[in-house]
Structure formats: C-alpha cells, structure tokens
Scaffold this active site. Sequence first.
Site, PDB file in Angstrom:
ATOM      1  N   VAL A 164       8.795  -1.755  -4.319  1.00  0.00           N
ATOM      2  CA  VAL A 164      10.195  -1.895  -3.948  1.00  0.00           C
ATOM      3  C   VAL A 164      10.962  -2.574  -5.080  1.00  0.00           C
ATOM      4  O   VAL A 164      10.537  -3.606  -5.607  1.00  0.00           O
ATOM      5  CB  VAL A 164      10.348  -2.728  -2.650  1.00  0.00           C
TER       6      VAL A 164
ATOM      7  N   ASP B 154       2.154  -1.424  10.524  1.00  0.00           N
ATOM      8  CA  ASP B 154       1.992  -2.518   9.561  1.00  0.00           C
ATOM      9  C   ASP B 154       2.952  -3.664   9.878  1.00  0.00           C
ATOM     10  O   ASP B 154       3.657  -4.151   9.002  1.00  0.00           O
ATOM     11  CB  ASP B 154       2.214  -2.002   8.140  1.00  0.00           C
TER      12      ASP B 154
ATOM     13  N   GLY C 126       0.794  -1.216   0.000  1.00  0.00           N
ATOM     14  CA  GLY C 126       0.000   0.000   0.000  1.00  0.00           C
ATOM     15  C   GLY C 126       0.827   1.266   0.000  1.00  0.00           C
ATOM     16  O   GLY C 126       0.330   2.333  -0.360  1.00  0.00           O
TER      17      GLY C 126
ATOM     18  N   LYS D 123      12.452   2.072  -2.713  1.00  0.00           N
ATOM     19  CA  LYS D 123      10.997   2.092  -2.598  1.00  0.00           C
ATOM     20  C   LYS D 123      10.456   3.378  -3.194  1.00  0.00           C
ATOM     21  O   LYS D 123      10.774   4.484  -2.740  1.00  0.00           O
ATOM     22  CB  LYS D 123      10.560   1.963  -1.146  1.00  0.00           C
TER      23      LYS D 123
END
Length: 483
Positions: free
Chosen positions: A176, A288, A172, A190
């Site tokens: 990468v 996360d 989300g 990223k």
Amino acid sequence: MSSSSSSPTLEEHLNRKTIVLGLQLWTVIGIAVGISIFSVLVVLAACISLRHRHQRHRSASKHRWSSTLPLTQIPTISKEIKEVTSNYLFEPSIDDINEHINESETAKIELGTGRSDSFRYMMADAAVHDITPPLAGLPEFSYLGWGHWFTLRDLELATNRFTKENIIGEGGYGIVYRGQLVNGEPVAVKKLLNNLGQAEKEFRVEVEAIGHVRHKNLVRLLGYCVEGTQRMLVYEYVNNGNLDQWLHGAMQHRGSLTWEARINILLGTAKALAYLHEAIEPKVVHRDIKSSNILIDDDFDAKVSDFGLAKLLGAGKSHVNTRVMGTFGYVAPEYANTGLLNEKSDVYSFGVVFLEAITGRDPVDYSRSPNEVNLVDWLKMMVANRRSEEVVDPTIEARPSTRELKKALLAALRCVDPDSNKRPCMGQVVRMLEPDGPNLHEDRRHRRHRAEMAGPEVQRENSDTDTSDNPDLKPIRSRNSRR
C-alpha cells in the site's frame, strides 16, 4: 551351410522394389519421412501465424482503451483542474454516479425491511453522506459506469513512481502506497500480488461488485487500475492510524485510547462486518480481520479496510493458493485446521481483536511467560480464576465499571468459542455492544421467558435476536485527555 541359404541382408531388403511405382524400399521410406517433416513444419507455421495475429488484435484493443484516457499530470504550482472536453459517447457525471450509488443503497435498505429493527439500523448506516465526492475534478470521461479507471501513469504520478518513502503498509495481498490525485485528494493505492491469473474482464467485474458496497465503517474503494499485468485498487486515505498502532505502535505517543473510544471502534467494526455478512448478497467473508486492518478516522470511528480483497481474491480463483489466508493469532481454529471458511471465522477474528482492545496485549506474545503467550487462553484462565479486573489495559486512565467489563468480556469470549456454531452472529454482537444493550445471559432469559408465556407464534417472532436496537443511541466519541 551355403551362402545361398542365408537370410537376405539389410541392403538387399532396402534395394528390393516395392509396388509403389516400382520404387525401391529405401526411396519410399525417404519420401515418407520428408512428407512427415514438411507436415510438422506447416502446422508449426500456422500456429505461430495465429498467435501473432491474436497478439496484434490484443495490442490494438488495448490501444483503443488507453487512447480514450489521457495521461494526467500533477500541477507544479496550482492545484486547479482545467476543464477537459471529450467526444466519448458515454460521459456519466459525478452527480449521476452518486445518484446511482444512492439508488443502489436505497434498494438495499428496502430489501432489508423484512429483517429485524437492529438490522435496518445497521443498513441505514451504509448510506453515503459525502459532501464533496473524492473524485471531483477528475476528467469526467474517465468514469466507466462506476468509480474511476486509473491509468498506470495516473498512479505513478500520484505516488511519485511508487517510491519506498510512500509505502504505508505491506501484507500478503500487496503493498500500500500513500498518494495524492491531481485534484488534491489523498488516496491509498494497493498494488495487488498473486494477480497474474486474473483476467481483465473478471477483475473488472469483481471490482465493480465490491465498489458498489457502501458503509460508513468500511474504507471506500474509489477506483482501480488494469494495465498489462498490473492490478491496483485505489482507496480513500484514512490518516489517523489503525487500532494496532494505537494499542501497540506508532500512535501511542499521542496517548492511550479511552475505554469509550475502544468500545466505539469495536462497535463500528462489528457493524461493518454485520453489513458484509448479512446485508449484501452474496455475503462477503473478510478473512483477515485484525487490529491493523481497522483504520481510525479523525472522529475515532472505525474504518475496516481490505474488505474487498476477500471477494476479489476469494476461494476458487485460479491464482490463489489453497493455503489458509489470514494472520497468525487471529485465525479461527476450524479454518486453520480444515480450511473451512464462513462468516463465523470472521466472528472469531473479531473476538481476538475485542480481547486485544480490552487488554492492550498482542494476540500472541512470546516475550511473556508460557501460560500468557496466547491471549485467548490466558484470558479464559483469568476469568475462570475470577481475576477479570486484572486483564484491563493498565494504560486506560478511567477504568470501566465492573458491569461494563463483564459485559464486554462475555461478548468477546462468546466470539472466540472453539465451537463455531456457538459463536453469535455479528448482528447479535452489535446489539451487545450498543450503549445499554442487553448482555447475552439477560437477553436469553428474557426471550425464553417471553416464549414460555406467549406460545409458538411469539416463539417464532423471538427467534430473531436483533429486535431492539435504538437508532438514536450513539457511542461516545472520546479522545485521550492528554491530547
């Protein structure tokens, strides 16, 4: 009725003379409309002129920044980096940057001396032990106070123009890519999504803040790119897969993680989270935590990734939606239901990862029977029915002892307690995961007994639950015997 008594027509009204120089009414109205249109055109012209002037100023400013950073090229034959000279007024060397980082870490460790022994040990893990800096050999004048400000051209060359073949992960937050710098250092690049609202100055301030965070169990942020609408982060590359791949995916062909290796990975992850929650100010909530964000190095130590994105894309930023961020199956119930976010949300997610490592099961698996779909609910049912021995991942060859298993399950289940106030902090989890560390029930009884025997002064001393870590104890690093 006679025509003389009828009201005047519109034409007669417009032809009537006014007090303005004796002009007719229609003439006055026409002049007023003309003046209004002219005024609007003048205002529009002024706005357009100011906008063009502002754009030229921004373009010139951007050119000044980019002109100080030459375009790098990947050598086709030799990997040697030629010496580059520059007239740039401020040229901090690699040694200067590492010295600054080490001084920063020393200050952080000294600030933590008022906390528990366990916490000082975790902060000591944050020291930088790199023998060869990953940015060694890059042009020194590219260093702007911290890390490396990469140009878009740098990262296009490093990733072969962001080819699909170099994609190593998507989520989300962004995509990468695997890359290689001109000095031969492998990196993970990223490209951030949802970044159009992030101003350049704000982005750089945030990145510099997370760039100074150092811990051996956190993936190191090496630099960043700010160019046009592009916002990218450059991390060290960890090439031994992640916990999700070892438990469920691409790394399973190399064997199964032993119980000792799993506990070691969980311990490193817990130390990293304790550092983010308790050792730095302001604290960082990861948001996360999941098995795919726990990378594993060649020594089978954990490296928590994406920790900086929580701060960079944190709550209150204009470009972040108000929706709950996270991964289904790992999100704490109070966060999913109300959006309330604090460090206890990370503790819950860690608890799910903990159970995932013990059982080898996915947090949510619809291929199983209805009462086994949700990992947390299924495991609670198994423990309540005294079937704890059946939950261990069957791929583990050397099964843990009953005491080790119960200790691990107790710690994990406390982390996923529905009541966030009853979950332990990550510092307590570190203590429970340490070799020969006390389990929660024993620790509570011990502290309660001491408090009853010693009075209020010792009660205050014992209110800190992290007071007995032994920094000499190290988790057993273990590779699978079949490798």
